[in-house]
Design a protein around this motif. Structure first.
Motif, PDB file in Angstrom:
ATOM      1  N   TRP A   1     -69.087 -82.325 -67.772  1.00 33.19           N
ATOM      2  CA  TRP A   1     -69.456 -83.133 -66.607  1.00 33.19           C
ATOM      3  C   TRP A   1     -69.346 -84.592 -66.996  1.00 33.19           C
ATOM      4  N   ASP A   2     -68.245 -85.228 -66.592  1.00 35.62           N
ATOM      5  CA  ASP A   2     -68.045 -86.638 -66.893  1.00 35.62           C
ATOM      6  C   ASP A   2     -68.478 -87.480 -65.690  1.00 35.62           C
ATOM      7  N   PHE A   3     -68.251 -88.789 -65.771  1.00 31.77           N
ATOM      8  CA  PHE A   3     -68.716 -89.710 -64.739  1.00 31.77           C
ATOM      9  C   PHE A   3     -68.080 -89.415 -63.382  1.00 31.77           C
ATOM     10  N   LEU A   4     -66.767 -89.190 -63.350  1.00 30.75           N
ATOM     11  CA  LEU A   4     -66.097 -88.955 -62.073  1.00 30.75           C
ATOM     12  C   LEU A   4     -66.541 -87.651 -61.420  1.00 30.75           C
ATOM     13  N   ARG A   5     -66.798 -86.651 -62.221  1.00 29.28           N
ATOM     14  CA  ARG A   5     -67.269 -85.381 -61.660  1.00 29.28           C
ATOM     15  C   ARG A   5     -68.667 -85.542 -61.078  1.00 29.28           C
ATOM     16  N   LEU A   6     -69.529 -86.274 -61.761  1.00 35.02           N
ATOM     17  CA  LEU A   6     -70.867 -86.545 -61.229  1.00 35.02           C
ATOM     18  C   LEU A   6     -70.802 -87.433 -59.992  1.00 35.02           C
ATOM     19  N   LEU A   7     -69.849 -88.364 -59.969  1.00 31.04           N
ATOM     20  CA  LEU A   7     -69.675 -89.221 -58.803  1.00 31.04           C
ATOM     21  C   LEU A   7     -69.245 -88.401 -57.587  1.00 31.04           C
ATOM     22  N   ARG A   8     -68.301 -87.472 -57.778  1.00 34.45           N
ATOM     23  CA  ARG A   8     -67.886 -86.590 -56.684  1.00 34.45           C
ATOM     24  C   ARG A   8     -69.053 -85.746 -56.185  1.00 34.45           C
ATOM     25  N   LEU A   9     -69.887 -85.270 -57.111  1.00 35.78           N
ATOM     26  CA  LEU A   9     -71.059 -84.485 -56.724  1.00 35.78           C
ATOM     27  C   LEU A   9     -72.026 -85.330 -55.904  1.00 35.78           C
ATOM     28  N   GLY A  10     -72.273 -86.550 -56.343  1.00 35.18           N
ATOM     29  CA  GLY A  10     -73.175 -87.438 -55.616  1.00 35.18           C
ATOM     30  C   GLY A  10     -72.654 -87.772 -54.227  1.00 35.18           C
ATOM     31  N   ILE A  11     -71.373 -88.072 -54.127  1.00 34.60           N
ATOM     32  CA  ILE A  11     -70.782 -88.384 -52.821  1.00 34.60           C
ATOM     33  C   ILE A  11     -70.838 -87.155 -51.915  1.00 34.60           C
ATOM     34  N   GLY A  12     -70.565 -85.985 -52.477  1.00 37.94           N
ATOM     35  CA  GLY A  12     -70.621 -84.759 -51.685  1.00 37.94           C
ATOM     36  C   GLY A  12     -72.013 -84.456 -51.174  1.00 37.94           C
ATOM     37  N   LEU A  13     -73.019 -84.636 -52.028  1.00 39.63           N
ATOM     38  CA  LEU A  13     -74.397 -84.409 -51.599  1.00 39.63           C
ATOM     39  C   LEU A  13     -74.822 -85.419 -50.544  1.00 39.63           C
ATOM     40  N   TRP A  14     -74.443 -86.676 -50.731  1.00 44.32           N
ATOM     41  CA  TRP A  14     -74.792 -87.724 -49.783  1.00 44.32           C
ATOM     42  C   TRP A  14     -74.127 -87.462 -48.430  1.00 44.32           C
ATOM     43  N   LEU A  15     -72.834 -87.122 -48.444  1.00 48.51           N
ATOM     44  CA  LEU A  15     -72.139 -86.818 -47.197  1.00 48.51           C
ATOM     45  C   LEU A  15     -72.689 -85.554 -46.549  1.00 48.51           C
ATOM     46  N   GLY A  16     -73.098 -84.587 -47.359  1.00 55.24           N
ATOM     47  CA  GLY A  16     -73.702 -83.369 -46.811  1.00 55.24           C
ATOM     48  C   GLY A  16     -75.009 -83.661 -46.101  1.00 55.24           C
ATOM     49  N   PHE A  17     -75.817 -84.518 -46.690  1.00 48.48           N
ATOM     50  CA  PHE A  17     -77.065 -84.922 -46.050  1.00 48.48           C
ATOM     51  C   PHE A  17     -76.784 -85.639 -44.730  1.00 48.48           C
ATOM     52  N   LEU A  18     -75.803 -86.556 -44.749  1.00 45.76           N
ATOM     53  CA  LEU A  18     -75.455 -87.270 -43.517  1.00 45.76           C
ATOM     54  C   LEU A  18     -74.914 -86.325 -42.454  1.00 45.76           C
ATOM     55  N   ALA A  19     -74.118 -85.336 -42.861  1.00 44.73           N
ATOM     56  CA  ALA A  19     -73.550 -84.391 -41.901  1.00 44.73           C
ATOM     57  C   ALA A  19     -74.638 -83.576 -41.223  1.00 44.73           C
ATOM     58  N   ILE A  20     -75.629 -83.171 -41.986  1.00 41.25           N
ATOM     59  CA  ILE A  20     -76.727 -82.391 -41.404  1.00 41.25           C
ATOM     60  C   ILE A  20     -77.607 -83.283 -40.532  1.00 41.25           C
ATOM     61  N   ALA A  21     -77.925 -84.477 -41.003  1.00 42.39           N
ATOM     62  CA  ALA A  21     -78.809 -85.377 -40.261  1.00 42.39           C
ATOM     63  C   ALA A  21     -78.180 -85.840 -38.949  1.00 42.39           C
ATOM     64  N   GLU A  22     -76.878 -86.084 -38.951  1.00 45.07           N
ATOM     65  CA  GLU A  22     -76.201 -86.615 -37.766  1.00 45.07           C
ATOM     66  C   GLU A  22     -75.425 -85.546 -36.993  1.00 45.07           C
ATOM     67  N   SER A  23     -75.437 -84.306 -37.463  1.00 45.44           N
ATOM     68  CA  SER A  23     -74.713 -83.187 -36.838  1.00 45.44           C
ATOM     69  C   SER A  23     -73.229 -83.510 -36.649  1.00 45.44           C
ATOM     70  N   GLN A  24     -72.590 -83.974 -37.723  1.00 47.20           N
ATOM     71  CA  GLN A  24     -71.177 -84.345 -37.693  1.00 47.20           C
ATOM     72  C   GLN A  24     -70.363 -83.316 -38.473  1.00 47.20           C
ATOM     73  N   LEU A  25     -69.463 -82.643 -37.799  1.00 46.87           N
ATOM     74  CA  LEU A  25     -68.648 -81.615 -38.434  1.00 46.87           C
ATOM     75  C   LEU A  25     -67.634 -82.220 -39.403  1.00 46.87           C
ATOM     76  N   ILE A  26     -67.001 -83.316 -39.031  1.00 44.34           N
ATOM     77  CA  ILE A  26     -65.975 -83.940 -39.881  1.00 44.34           C
ATOM     78  C   ILE A  26     -66.588 -84.407 -41.199  1.00 44.34           C
ATOM     79  N   VAL A  27     -67.760 -85.003 -41.120  1.00 41.57           N
ATOM     80  CA  VAL A  27     -68.432 -85.460 -42.339  1.00 41.57           C
ATOM     81  C   VAL A  27     -68.827 -84.258 -43.185  1.00 41.57           C
ATOM     82  N   GLY A  28     -69.191 -83.158 -42.555  1.00 36.78           N
ATOM     83  CA  GLY A  28     -69.509 -81.931 -43.286  1.00 36.78           C
ATOM     84  C   GLY A  28     -68.305 -81.372 -44.022  1.00 36.78           C
ATOM     85  N   VAL A  29     -67.131 -81.464 -43.414  1.00 38.56           N
ATOM     86  CA  VAL A  29     -65.897 -81.014 -44.066  1.00 38.56           C
ATOM     87  C   VAL A  29     -65.587 -81.908 -45.266  1.00 38.56           C
ATOM     88  N   MET A  30     -65.776 -83.212 -45.091  1.00 33.12           N
ATOM     89  CA  MET A  30     -65.554 -84.135 -46.219  1.00 33.12           C
ATOM     90  C   MET A  30     -66.541 -83.856 -47.342  1.00 33.12           C
TER      91      MET A  30
END
Length: 78
Positions: A8-37
């Protein structure tokens, strides 16, 4: 399976963080496109694939490959 929990290097952790953040936003805002991202970033982090399906991963320390290079012998033609 072991590859999923090691290296687990920096870029892999960065992708995980961005994915978790976008997942939270997708659920909070009910956005399907953001959920796919979010799913895309999370899959990249989990399976450690980035550009070209993981083909761009190069080692940080390159081995000395001088023994693999053949010397070309040229003959002068007059």
């Amino acid at each position: 399976m072991k590859n999923l929990i090691v290296d687990w290097d920096f870029l892999r952790l960065l992708r995980l963080g961005i994915g978790l953040w976008l997942g939270f936003l997708a659920i909070a805002e009910s956005q399907l496109i953001v959920g796919v991202m979010a799913a895309l970033f999370l899959l990249q982090a989990i399976f450690n694939i980035g550009c070209a399906g993981g083909a761009c991963n190069t080692p940080w320390i390159r081995a000395n490959h001088k023994h693999l290079i053949k010397e070309e012998v040229f003959e002068e033609i007059k």
